[in-house]
Design a protein around this motif. Structure first.
Motif, short mmCIF file in Angstrom:
data_model
loop_
_atom_site.label_atom_id
_atom_site.label_comp_id
_atom_site.label_asym_id
_atom_site.label_seq_id
_atom_site.Cartn_x
_atom_site.Cartn_y
_atom_site.Cartn_z
N ASP A 244 -2.11 -2.90 5.54
CA ASP A 244 -1.34 -3.89 4.77
C ASP A 244 -2.03 -5.25 4.87
O ASP A 244 -3.02 -5.39 5.61
CB ASP A 244 0.14 -3.96 5.23
CG ASP A 244 0.31 -4.26 6.72
OD1 ASP A 244 -0.60 -4.89 7.30
OD2 ASP A 244 1.34 -3.87 7.28
N TYR A 266 -2.10 -2.45 -0.20
CA TYR A 266 -1.12 -3.52 -0.39
C TYR A 266 0.24 -2.86 -0.43
O TYR A 266 0.50 -2.00 -1.26
CB TYR A 266 -1.44 -4.27 -1.69
CG TYR A 266 -0.37 -5.24 -2.08
CD1 TYR A 266 -0.26 -6.46 -1.42
CD2 TYR A 266 0.55 -4.94 -3.08
CE1 TYR A 266 0.73 -7.36 -1.76
CE2 TYR A 266 1.54 -5.83 -3.43
CZ TYR A 266 1.63 -7.03 -2.76
OH TYR A 266 2.62 -7.92 -3.08
N LYS A 267 1.13 -3.23 0.52
CA LYS A 267 2.45 -2.56 0.52
C LYS A 267 3.56 -3.59 0.34
O LYS A 267 3.43 -4.74 0.76
CB LYS A 267 2.65 -1.74 1.81
CG LYS A 267 3.10 -2.53 3.02
CD LYS A 267 3.35 -1.68 4.25
CE LYS A 267 3.76 -2.62 5.39
NZ LYS A 267 3.49 -2.23 6.72
N GLU A 268 4.62 -3.15 -0.30
CA GLU A 268 5.79 -4.01 -0.44
C GLU A 268 6.98 -3.30 0.15
O GLU A 268 7.13 -2.09 -0.01
CB GLU A 268 6.05 -4.33 -1.91
CG GLU A 268 5.49 -5.69 -2.27
CD GLU A 268 5.61 -6.02 -3.73
OE1 GLU A 268 6.59 -5.58 -4.36
OE2 GLU A 268 4.71 -6.69 -4.24
N ARG A 269 7.83 -4.06 0.86
CA ARG A 269 9.03 -3.45 1.45
C ARG A 269 10.26 -3.95 0.71
O ARG A 269 10.29 -5.10 0.26
CB ARG A 269 9.16 -3.84 2.93
CG ARG A 269 8.19 -3.13 3.85
CD ARG A 269 8.52 -3.45 5.30
NE ARG A 269 7.48 -2.98 6.23
CZ ARG A 269 7.50 -1.81 6.85
NH1 ARG A 269 8.48 -0.95 6.62
NH2 ARG A 269 6.54 -1.47 7.68
N ASP A 270 11.28 -3.09 0.63
CA ASP A 270 12.55 -3.50 0.04
C ASP A 270 13.50 -3.78 1.23
O ASP A 270 14.07 -2.86 1.82
CB ASP A 270 13.08 -2.35 -0.83
CG ASP A 270 14.48 -2.64 -1.35
OD1 ASP A 270 15.03 -3.71 -0.98
OD2 ASP A 270 15.02 -1.80 -2.09
N SER A 284 8.45 0.12 -0.67
CA SER A 284 8.80 0.46 -2.05
C SER A 284 7.56 0.66 -2.94
O SER A 284 7.63 1.37 -3.94
CB SER A 284 9.68 -0.64 -2.64
OG SER A 284 9.04 -1.88 -2.48
N GLN A 285 6.47 0.04 -2.57
CA GLN A 285 5.27 0.10 -3.42
C GLN A 285 4.03 0.08 -2.57
O GLN A 285 4.00 -0.61 -1.54
CB GLN A 285 5.25 -1.17 -4.26
CG GLN A 285 5.32 -0.91 -5.74
CD GLN A 285 4.73 -2.11 -6.46
OE1 GLN A 285 3.53 -2.34 -6.36
NE2 GLN A 285 5.56 -2.83 -7.18
N ILE A 286 3.00 0.78 -3.01
CA ILE A 286 1.75 0.74 -2.25
C ILE A 286 0.58 0.84 -3.24
O ILE A 286 0.64 1.60 -4.20
CB ILE A 286 1.76 1.86 -1.17
CG1 ILE A 286 0.70 1.61 -0.13
CG2 ILE A 286 1.66 3.22 -1.71
CD1 ILE A 286 1.05 2.22 1.22
N ARG A 287 -0.44 0.01 -3.04
CA ARG A 287 -1.62 0.02 -3.92
C ARG A 287 -2.88 -0.07 -3.09
O ARG A 287 -2.87 -0.66 -2.01
CB ARG A 287 -1.59 -1.20 -4.85
CG ARG A 287 -0.63 -1.01 -5.97
CD ARG A 287 -0.87 -2.01 -7.07
NE ARG A 287 0.38 -2.08 -7.81
CZ ARG A 287 0.93 -3.17 -8.25
NH1 ARG A 287 0.33 -4.32 -8.05
NH2 ARG A 287 2.05 -3.15 -8.91
N LYS A 312 2.86 6.71 4.78
CA LYS A 312 2.81 6.38 3.34
C LYS A 312 1.39 5.99 2.94
O LYS A 312 0.89 6.39 1.90
CB LYS A 312 3.76 5.21 3.04
CG LYS A 312 5.21 5.66 2.92
CD LYS A 312 5.88 5.02 1.73
CE LYS A 312 7.21 5.70 1.51
NZ LYS A 312 8.01 5.14 0.46
N HIS A 316 -1.21 7.92 0.28
CA HIS A 316 -1.81 7.21 -0.84
C HIS A 316 -3.34 7.33 -0.81
O HIS A 316 -3.98 7.53 -1.85
CB HIS A 316 -1.38 5.74 -0.80
CG HIS A 316 -1.61 5.02 -2.07
ND1 HIS A 316 -0.80 5.19 -3.18
CD2 HIS A 316 -2.59 4.16 -2.45
CE1 HIS A 316 -1.27 4.45 -4.16
NE2 HIS A 316 -2.35 3.81 -3.74
#
Ligand code: R5P
Length: 425
Positions: A244, A266-270, A284-287, A312, A316
């Motif tokens: 991250d 790149y990860k996003e958490r909710d 919630s998202q990972i790139r 996760k 990916h």
């Protein structure tokens, strides 16, 4: 040629930090035994006397009084000093904890050990064994112990806490507290002079302290050594991936040290959801930024909690064509049922190995084929011995030079002069 006598060094192990403290004590004893016998050898050669006489000479120089009927003579006498202080830890039925120091520590340089994440059975007074103590229970034990040591006249108090508690609450968003810094401030107010910790989540935590000094050790040398021992791992198709954005500096350091490219997840958490475990994580998202196709991937993180970040991330990376994946964790908590999630992930072929240090006491995960345990207690022993002797510790904190030597011995760098190790947390 003065032998340093560690007579003032005192170690207290809180229930939880016992195993780690005992290993560190073992290294300290060997270290002082070795340095004592080297000094004896030199003195005996220089003055043409026996090693026994040299031992007496050292005792005299250090004004060591050998008391009682010590059956161990000569070079082994000083090893009888065990460093460890007897402390009675009582846990009352309502969960309150009392620490009673059972011998004098007046004027001593006291190092208090605790592993606040130890979930295994720990022992209290009266043969009581308690499992699954929370981080808050362990933290409270540290606090009452620090206070007891201060009341008992300790000259200097250093906390040895490989995992700095609440370190992930280092910045306040909205109406949150600055808990990580506050914990340090509480320690400071109780009379702690120094904290020794490992790969702290954020160095910003220190900004709130007045006098307290924090020594942040890195597990990277031991991790790289372990990685280099894995046959054929460091191929041309090797890439370091940051799991991250918060771990970029750490992984940039590994990429530079190993002279390999860096990619980033790149990860996003909710945050409206709570991460329960690796399968119900709030990510919630990972790139992916960079390429991992057909490459061996190395990913380092400070903490493994539920395992959600790594599992996760690894999924990916596999979807993007990654080959073997190896992860390294300085503070492997394996919270909840994280181990079984990794068992499943391993069966599915998601990763090759997880390297973790023994900074957190673990009994189960160390039995797994996929897990490689790295011992970092020797590093702690070196730092403690230097702090005790008021010597510089900077060469132990900044390990870039020794890593550089280790890597250069193993792989031939393309350009030996261009080894730049960036700043990291
Ligand atoms: C977060 O920023 C930390 O560095 C770790 O990535 C995180 O704490 C790991 O937690 P989990 O294993 O629960 O995803």
């Amino acid at each position: 040629m003065k032998y340093f006598n560690p007579a003032n060094l005192a170690i207290i192990a809180c229930p939880g930090g016992d195993v780690f403290a005992d290993e560190v004590i073992g290294h300290l004893r060997n270290k002082y035994r070795h340095s004592r016998s080297k000094t004896e050898e030199e003195i005996s050669k220089r003055y043409n006397i026996t090693q026994e006489q040299a031992a007496l000479h050292i005792d005299l120089m250090n004004r060591i009084v050998i008391r009682g009927t010590d059956s161990h003579s000569g070079t082994d006498r000083h090893i009888q000093r065990p460093f460890k202080v007897n402390v009675k830890f009582t846990r009352f039925p309502n969960g309150e904890i009392k620490s009673e120091i059972e011998e004098s520590i007046r004027g001593k340089d006291v190092f208090i050990f605790q592993d606040v994440e130890n979930r295994y059975a720990v022992k209290f007074h009266g043969g009581q064994t308690v499992s699954n103590l929370s981080i808050n229970d362990h933290l409270m034990t540290v606090m009452v112990t620090v206070d007891a040591a201060r009341q008992a006249g300790a000259e200097r108090i250093t906390l040895v806490i490989p995992l700095y508690p609440y370190s992930r609450q280092h910045k306040a968003k909205g109406r949150e507290g600055l808990t990580a810094s506050r914990i340090g401030k509480i320690f400071e107010n109780l009379g702690v002079d120094h904290i020794i910790t490992l790969d702290i989540h954020s160095r910003d935590i220190m900004n709130a302290f007045d006098k307290l000094r924090l020594e942040n050790l890195h597990a990277s040398y031991q991790i790289i050594q372990t990685l280099l021992n894995m046959d054929g791992i460091l191929s041309d198709d090797f890439v370091v991936v940051s799991p991250d954005t918060g771990a970029v500096d750490r992984n940039k350091f590994y990429a530079s040290a190993l002279k390999k490219p860096l990619a980033l997840l790149y990860k996003e958490r909710d945050y409206s959801k709570l991460s329960k475990d690796a399968s119900q994580s709030n990510i919630s998202q990972i790139r992916l930024l960079g390429s991992v196709k057909d490459k061996t991937v190395f990913m380092a993180d400070d903490i493994l909690g539920t395992g959600g970040t790594l599992i996760k991330g690894m999924k990916h990376l596999k979807e993007n064509g990654a080959g073997k994946i190896i992860c390294a964790i300085s503070l492997p908590l394996f919270s909840g049922d994280a181990i079984s999630h990794f068992d499943e992930a391993y069966k599915e072929g998601l990763f090759y190995r997880i390297i973790g240090t023994n900074a957190i006491y673990q009994e189960e995960v160390v039995k797994r084929e996929w897990y490689v345990n790295v011992n970092i207690t020797r590093l702690f022993a070196h730092v403690i011995s230097r702090l005790h002797q008021n010597q510089s510790v900077s060469s132990l904190l900044d390990n870039a030079a020794i890593i550089n030597r280790l890597v250069s011995k193993t792989i031939i760098p393309e350009n030996q002069n261009e080894l730049l190790f960036p700043e990291r947390n």
